[in-house]
Design a protein around this motif. Structure first.
Motif, PDB file in Angstrom:
ATOM      1  N   TYR A  94       0.723  -1.324   0.102  1.00 20.06           N
ATOM      2  CA  TYR A  94       0.073  -0.061  -0.002  1.00 20.06           C
ATOM      3  C   TYR A  94       0.781   1.129   0.194  1.00 20.06           C
ATOM      4  O   TYR A  94       0.326   2.267   0.455  1.00 20.06           O
ATOM      5  CB  TYR A  94      -0.901  -0.075   1.316  1.00 20.06           C
ATOM      6  CG  TYR A  94      -2.040  -1.281   1.222  1.00 20.06           C
ATOM      7  CD1 TYR A  94      -2.907  -1.229   0.365  1.00 20.06           C
ATOM      8  CD2 TYR A  94      -1.652  -2.294   2.089  1.00 20.06           C
ATOM      9  CE1 TYR A  94      -3.753  -2.548   0.484  1.00 20.06           C
ATOM     10  CE2 TYR A  94      -2.473  -3.291   2.163  1.00 20.06           C
ATOM     11  CZ  TYR A  94      -3.258  -3.532   1.215  1.00 20.06           C
ATOM     12  OH  TYR A  94      -4.266  -4.825   1.237  1.00 20.06           O
ATOM     13  N   THR A 116      -9.655  12.012  -6.340  1.00 16.24           N
ATOM     14  CA  THR A 116      -9.204  11.758  -4.927  1.00 16.24           C
ATOM     15  C   THR A 116      -9.030  13.176  -4.295  1.00 16.24           C
ATOM     16  O   THR A 116      -9.353  13.530  -3.175  1.00 16.24           O
ATOM     17  CB  THR A 116      -8.234  10.808  -4.620  1.00 16.24           C
ATOM     18  OG1 THR A 116      -8.510   9.677  -5.173  1.00 16.24           O
ATOM     19  CG2 THR A 116      -8.235  10.444  -3.197  1.00 16.24           C
ATOM     20  N   ARG A 160      -4.997   9.379   3.093  1.00 20.24           N
ATOM     21  CA  ARG A 160      -4.723   8.002   2.882  1.00 20.24           C
ATOM     22  C   ARG A 160      -6.066   7.167   2.841  1.00 20.24           C
ATOM     23  O   ARG A 160      -6.507   6.314   2.004  1.00 20.24           O
ATOM     24  CB  ARG A 160      -3.757   7.224   3.542  1.00 20.24           C
ATOM     25  CG  ARG A 160      -2.218   7.504   3.005  1.00 20.24           C
ATOM     26  CD  ARG A 160      -1.312   6.792   3.722  1.00 20.24           C
ATOM     27  NE  ARG A 160      -1.410   5.550   4.257  1.00 20.24           N
ATOM     28  CZ  ARG A 160      -0.925   4.544   3.175  1.00 20.24           C
ATOM     29  NH1 ARG A 160      -0.369   4.900   1.732  1.00 20.24           N
ATOM     30  NH2 ARG A 160      -0.992   3.274   3.320  1.00 20.24           N
ATOM     31  N   TRP A 161      -6.857   7.511   3.804  1.00 17.36           N
ATOM     32  CA  TRP A 161      -8.379   6.986   3.966  1.00 17.36           C
ATOM     33  C   TRP A 161      -9.082   7.411   2.609  1.00 17.36           C
ATOM     34  O   TRP A 161      -9.790   6.461   2.118  1.00 17.36           O
ATOM     35  CB  TRP A 161      -9.043   7.740   5.166  1.00 17.36           C
ATOM     36  CG  TRP A 161      -8.734   7.169   6.640  1.00 17.36           C
ATOM     37  CD1 TRP A 161      -9.229   6.373   7.415  1.00 17.36           C
ATOM     38  CD2 TRP A 161      -7.162   7.307   7.201  1.00 17.36           C
ATOM     39  NE1 TRP A 161      -8.700   5.893   8.390  1.00 17.36           N
ATOM     40  CE2 TRP A 161      -7.353   6.508   8.309  1.00 17.36           C
ATOM     41  CE3 TRP A 161      -6.175   7.961   7.001  1.00 17.36           C
ATOM     42  CZ2 TRP A 161      -6.441   6.287   9.448  1.00 17.36           C
ATOM     43  CZ3 TRP A 161      -5.054   7.707   7.735  1.00 17.36           C
ATOM     44  CH2 TRP A 161      -5.206   7.021   9.280  1.00 17.36           C
ATOM     45  N   LYS A 172      -8.137   4.969  -0.184  1.00  9.46           N
ATOM     46  CA  LYS A 172      -8.789   3.830   0.039  1.00  9.46           C
ATOM     47  C   LYS A 172     -10.094   3.938  -0.367  1.00  9.46           C
ATOM     48  O   LYS A 172     -10.746   2.825  -1.145  1.00  9.46           O
ATOM     49  CB  LYS A 172      -8.439   3.199   1.376  1.00  9.46           C
ATOM     50  CG  LYS A 172      -9.030   1.706   1.806  1.00  9.46           C
ATOM     51  CD  LYS A 172      -8.306   0.790   1.075  1.00  9.46           C
ATOM     52  CE  LYS A 172      -8.718  -0.553   1.373  1.00  9.46           C
ATOM     53  NZ  LYS A 172      -7.815  -1.765   0.894  1.00  9.46           N
ATOM     54  N   ARG A 173     -11.031   4.782   0.071  1.00 10.67           N
ATOM     55  CA  ARG A 173     -12.342   4.902  -0.236  1.00 10.67           C
ATOM     56  C   ARG A 173     -12.506   4.948  -1.663  1.00 10.67           C
ATOM     57  O   ARG A 173     -13.350   4.918  -2.092  1.00 10.67           O
ATOM     58  CB  ARG A 173     -12.790   6.024   0.753  1.00 10.67           C
ATOM     59  CG  ARG A 173     -14.071   6.164   0.604  1.00 10.67           C
ATOM     60  CD  ARG A 173     -14.815   7.553   1.449  1.00 10.67           C
ATOM     61  NE  ARG A 173     -16.274   7.701   1.595  1.00 10.67           N
ATOM     62  CZ  ARG A 173     -17.136   8.174   0.735  1.00 10.67           C
ATOM     63  NH1 ARG A 173     -16.526   8.722  -0.135  1.00 10.67           N
ATOM     64  NH2 ARG A 173     -18.325   8.403   0.829  1.00 10.67           N
ATOM     65  N   LEU A 181     -10.806   3.827  -3.816  1.00 13.20           N
ATOM     66  CA  LEU A 181     -10.479   2.751  -4.595  1.00 13.20           C
ATOM     67  C   LEU A 181      -9.057   2.638  -5.406  1.00 13.20           C
ATOM     68  O   LEU A 181      -8.986   2.034  -6.314  1.00 13.20           O
ATOM     69  CB  LEU A 181     -11.596   2.078  -5.617  1.00 13.20           C
ATOM     70  CG  LEU A 181     -13.023   2.040  -5.233  1.00 13.20           C
ATOM     71  CD1 LEU A 181     -14.080   1.526  -6.397  1.00 13.20           C
ATOM     72  CD2 LEU A 181     -13.148   1.271  -3.919  1.00 13.20           C
ATOM     73  N   MET A 208      -6.129   2.565  -3.969  1.00  9.39           N
ATOM     74  CA  MET A 208      -5.003   2.052  -3.054  1.00  9.39           C
ATOM     75  C   MET A 208      -4.392   0.676  -3.670  1.00  9.39           C
ATOM     76  O   MET A 208      -5.105  -0.220  -3.517  1.00  9.39           O
ATOM     77  CB  MET A 208      -5.089   2.122  -1.418  1.00  9.39           C
ATOM     78  CG  MET A 208      -4.071   1.777  -0.823  1.00  9.39           C
ATOM     79  SD  MET A 208      -4.273   2.059   1.197  1.00  9.39           S
ATOM     80  CE  MET A 208      -4.211   4.170   1.040  1.00  9.39           C
ATOM     81  N   ALA A 214      -2.406  -2.571  -3.669  1.00  7.99           N
ATOM     82  CA  ALA A 214      -1.801  -3.294  -2.475  1.00  7.99           C
ATOM     83  C   ALA A 214      -0.238  -3.577  -2.837  1.00  7.99           C
ATOM     84  O   ALA A 214       0.626  -3.434  -1.913  1.00  7.99           O
ATOM     85  CB  ALA A 214      -2.446  -4.832  -2.634  1.00  7.99           C
TER      86      ALA A 214
END
Length: 345
Positions: free
Chosen positions: A31, A67, A223-224, A227-228, A230, A232, A234
């Motif tokens: 991540y 984002t 960073r949240w 992720k939210r 989509l 991020m 892995a």
């Protein structure tokens, strides 16, 4: 078929691919929390001359734009942008899907002006309308033109006057920084914008961009938001390794060398077309050029060259877009020029 369709039709530049292969069997955290992503962030900070910023490894330009805008704005706030902006015309309503209207104006040579920002406040004036809270521009623009240093600072000053954020889409930032007309640096962008990104995908990477946030208010829990949204990855190391390879070496890094080559090939093509009397849709000093041809010429060129019809046919005339990349050779350019000369006669 010779490709002038885009600057990402090839895979990674050999030096980037070499870095990916070299690090392939390294174990790392996921991540984007790996040493290569951390080092790429450090290199960005050195280039812009600031330590008090955050750098996020992102998978692509649209995730950067969506984002950042979603993180910065409240639900009733909107973005002012030129009509040609990628967020308005080529992102399938992704920004609007987050609830933020794009207030758009027909640009001057593809560029937004301070006067347009004022006009947005004339049109969006009270609680029955959205609040213009951000300006979003691209450097270079979607038609290859660039904002001068004075133009950038004028927009920054207008944003400060209007209590707005300034965000810069940098998908082809390398081409803008290294073109003949460039009078600005990454240090200027670090002083001007609340956020911008340095594009890797269109500058020799397989995927990946480095998003820089200079305003800590926007960086809160960012960073949240990744992720939210989509966005991020892995195996985030893949982005970090590539940006690290592109940005090592200071101002003469690989990204700059690639961009200079792209611009050089575009200039060779542009000057060759000018010698034939070809006109252009825009005056672009970067790696996108927009010649205007009769429909019959376009149809002949399409038999051997892959490129983009930029606008619909009008009165038998079609503007097209040729884009050069790290893999474009002088032979590619000369073959296109030779074919144009044949079909124009």
């Amino acid at each position: 078929m010779v490709y002038f369709r885009s600057d990402y039709s090839l895979g990674a530049h050999p030096e980037v691919m070499e870095a990916l292969i070299k690090t392939n069997e390294e174990h790392s955290d996921g991540y984007g929390l790996d040493i290569h992503s951390e080092n790429a962030g450090r290199l960005v900070k050195e280039l812009i001359g600031r330590e008090d910023v955050s750098v996020h490894m992102m998978v692509g330009g649209t995730p950067c734009n969506v984002t950042f805008i979603a993180a910065a704005l409240r639900p009733y706030e909107g973005v002012v942008a030129p009509r040609s902006a990628h967020i308005y015309s080529h992102e399938t309503g992704a920004v609007e899907a987050t609830g933020h209207r794009i207030i758009n104006f027909e640009g001057v040579d593809g560029k937004l002006t301070p006067e347009m920002i004022d006009k947005a406040f004339d049109e969006y004036e009270d609680e029955h309308t959205v609040v213009p809270k951000m300006v979003s521009i691209s450097q270079p623009t979607e038609i290859g033109t660039i904002y001068s240093k004075n133009e950038l600072y004028a927009i920054r000053d207008k944003c400060k006057e209007r209590d707005m954020y300034l965000y810069i889409d940098g998908a082809r930032m390398g081409a803008a920084l290294t073109c003949d007309e460039a009078d600005f640096t990454l240090k200027d962008l670090g002083a001007i914008a609340d956020g911008f990104y340095i594009g890797g995908t269109k500058n020799g990477a397989l995927i990946g961009e480095a998003l820089v946030i200079t305003n800590p208010e926007i960086d809160d829990h960012f960073r949240w938001m990744i992720k939210r949204s989509l966005g991020m990855l892995a195996k985030g190391k893949i982005i970090g390794v590539q940006l690290e390879a592109l940005l090592e070496g200071g101002e003469n890094n690989l990204l700059s060398r690639i961009a200079r080559h792209e611009n050089k090939m575009a200039k060779r093509l542009r000057e060759g077309l000018e010698e034939m009397g070809v006109s252009f849709y825009s005056k672009s000093p970067t790696n996108q050029i927009f010649p205007v041809f009769p429909k019959t010429v376009v149809e002949e060129l399409e038999k051997d060259f892959f490129f983009y019809r930029w606008a619909p046919e009008k009165d038998g005339i079609i503007p097209v877009r040729f884009v050069t990349s790290w893999g474009t050779s002088e032979e590619d350019v000369d073959s296109l020029l030779a074919r144009v000369k044949e079909v124009l006669i």
